[in-house]
Design an enzyme around this catalytic site. Structure first.
Site, PDB file in Angstrom:
ATOM      1  N   ASP A   1      25.587 -13.018  25.495  1.00 59.12           N
ATOM      2  CA  ASP A   1      26.086 -13.673  26.274  1.00 59.12           C
ATOM      3  C   ASP A   1      25.718 -15.463  26.649  1.00 59.12           C
ATOM      4  OD1 ASP A   1      28.777 -12.268  25.808  1.00 59.12           O
ATOM      5  OD2 ASP A   1      27.786 -11.095  26.924  1.00 59.12           O
TER       6      ASP A   1
ATOM      7  N   ASP B   1      37.290  -3.409  21.073  1.00 64.49           N
ATOM      8  CA  ASP B   1      37.405  -3.298  22.167  1.00 64.49           C
ATOM      9  C   ASP B   1      37.832  -2.372  22.702  1.00 64.49           C
ATOM     10  OD1 ASP B   1      35.910  -5.541  23.066  1.00 64.49           O
ATOM     11  OD2 ASP B   1      37.518  -6.469  23.732  1.00 64.49           O
TER      12      ASP B   1
END
Lengths: 201, 256
Positions: B130, B11
């Site tokens: 997701d 990230d």
């Protein structure tokens, strides 16, 4: 010594370029044969669809250029779609290809559990002992991403094979021309080693 | 035989990684390029960079990271986060990424998958999704966007199939239920999606132990597994994970 990279708008050439830069190879990316004057080694990469790629090659005159280069005795490396287009013909939209190597290009059959494209790392078994594999262990892994594979028309041109629901030819060579279905430029240190070996051919 | 891939997710916020405090001593903590290089040398198969900032004005910082990574990492890597147009995709690919990943953008504008695949090839387009358990959704799982914050009307199975038809070349399937638990991947949804589509499925969310990867490959039919904190905080190296998997008879790439 100068190497030409054929840019025929088939996929991203950036990683091939960066690998050559890393190996400190003097190269030129050319979208027309006229820009390849004085080149003594040629890389013919590509990812994409064979038919439209062939049309670009014909429109730019790269088709004749690559055939002539292959006949010249100077080292030529085909990668992925480039490897396929060096064959006689491809089943992908019934495309007549360059015919530098005898043989055809087939699609992986749809089969349960066998995902197409064949994507990821797979082992490359060396058939014979081509100098491009110098220092590379038999069965080493390289990175693949493709839905079609080459089926050589002559047994002696196969220099590598790989198992994906059965063995297919992952490398071919004859004289000065060598071509792989996998991407040495994305295959880590051993991929770089293979490229470096090509520059010693 | 095609090998199971171990993929590390980094990230990135404004050019720095947001995890990695206990990472190897010789690495500039928080530098995604240095971390990528170290993981590359440790034998990771692929990397994913997720741009947390994901704003147009800060895109340049991410592009610079992509460019620097591509100069020294010779394995495939993908970039995701806020790529909403084919121009955004092109910029990332030309900087040297192998694939681009779309998630929320693809839900709000599914055509981005079609146009990205047509322009750059299916193999370049990764659908990130997701999902969370939801009995009111047809397959038992529902799609969420905005990092799991927004509930959508999409059923997970149906969306995976649609994305494949539109031209996605791979799916990264993140289970919101498993994410952050370190108790293992959600095997059920991974197997369901992986068996329903003809493109590779990357399992994501919940990895804490090498055993979790073994299970998601064996029982979840995953083609690849995404890991993050189990390596970022120094608990395991990629080499350790790979040798664990190899000892369990799972085909993985080993580097010498």
């Amino acid at each position: 010594m100068k190497t030409g990279i054929v840019d025929y708008k088939a996929g991203n050439l950036r990683s091939v370029e960066l690998a050559l830069k890393y190996l400190a190879v003097d190269y030129v990316v050319a979208d027309a044969p006229g820009l390849l004057e004085g080149v003594d080694r040629l890389i013919f990469p590509g990812v994409g669809e064979a038919n439209s790629a062939m049309r670009v090659l014909e429109a730019t005159g790269f088709d004749a250029y690559i055939r002539d280069f292959a006949a010249s005795g100077k080292p030529l490396l085909g990668i992925c779609l480039g490897c396929q287009i060096l064959m006689n013909a491809s089943d992908e939209r019934d495309t007549r290809c360059l015919g530098v190597f005898p043989g055809e290009v087939r699609r992986f059959p749809a089969r349960p559990g066998l995902k197409v494209p064949h994507m990821g790392w797979n082992q490359v078994y060396q058939r014979g002992r081509h100098p491009v594999f110098e220092g590379i262990p038999d069965g080493a892994s390289f990175y693949f991403v493709h839905s079609y594979y080459v089926e050589p028309g002559a047994a002696d041109i196969e220099i590598a094979s790989t198992d994906y629901g059965g063995f297919f030819t992952s490398g071919v060579a004859r004289d000065n021309v060598v071509a792989f279905q996998f991407h040495p430029e994305k295959s880590g240190e051993l991929g770089l080693k293979l490229l470096a070996n090509f520059f010693r051919l | 035989m095609l090998q199971k891939r171990v993929i590390i997710c980094l990230d990135v916020r404004e050019g720095k990684t947001t995890k990695g405090i206990k990472f190897k001593g010789n690495v500039d903590l928080g530098d995604p390029v240095e971390m990528a290089r170290a993981y590359y040398e440790d034998g990771v198969d692929e990397l994913v960079f997720y741009d947390i900032t994901a704003s147009a004005e800060k895109r340049g910082i991410m592009i610079d990271v992509v460019r620097r990574v591509a100069e020294q990492i010779f394995i495939p890597f993908s970039v995701g986060g806020g790529l909403g147009s084919v121009e955004d995709m092109r910029e990332v690919l030309l900087a040297g990424a192998e694939k681009i990943s779309v998630n929320t953008q693809a839900v709000s504008n599914p055509g981005i998958i079609d146009s990205g695949a047509a322009l750059f090839g299916n193999q370049c387009i990764v659908l990130g999704m997701d999902v969370a358990r939801d009995v009111s959704s047809a397959s038992g799982y529902r799609v969420y966007t905005h990092g799991g914050r927004t509930r959508t009307q999409l059923d997970a199975l149906q969306w995976a199939r649609e994305a494949e038809q539109r031209g996605a070349g791979e799916i990264v399937l993140n289970s919101i239920d498993a994410d952050g638990t370190k108790e293992g991947y959600e095997l059920n949804v991974t197997r369901m999606i992986s068996e329903a589509v003809g493109i590779p499925v990357v399992a994501s969310g919940g990895a804490g132990e090498p055993e979790h990867l073994a299970r998601v490959f064996r029982e979840g039919n995953a083609d690849a597994a995404l890991i993050a904190s189990m390596v970022h905080y120094g608990k395991y190296t990629v080499a350790q994970i790979k040798s664990f998997l190899a000892a369990r008879g799972i085909p993985v790439r080993t580097t010498v």
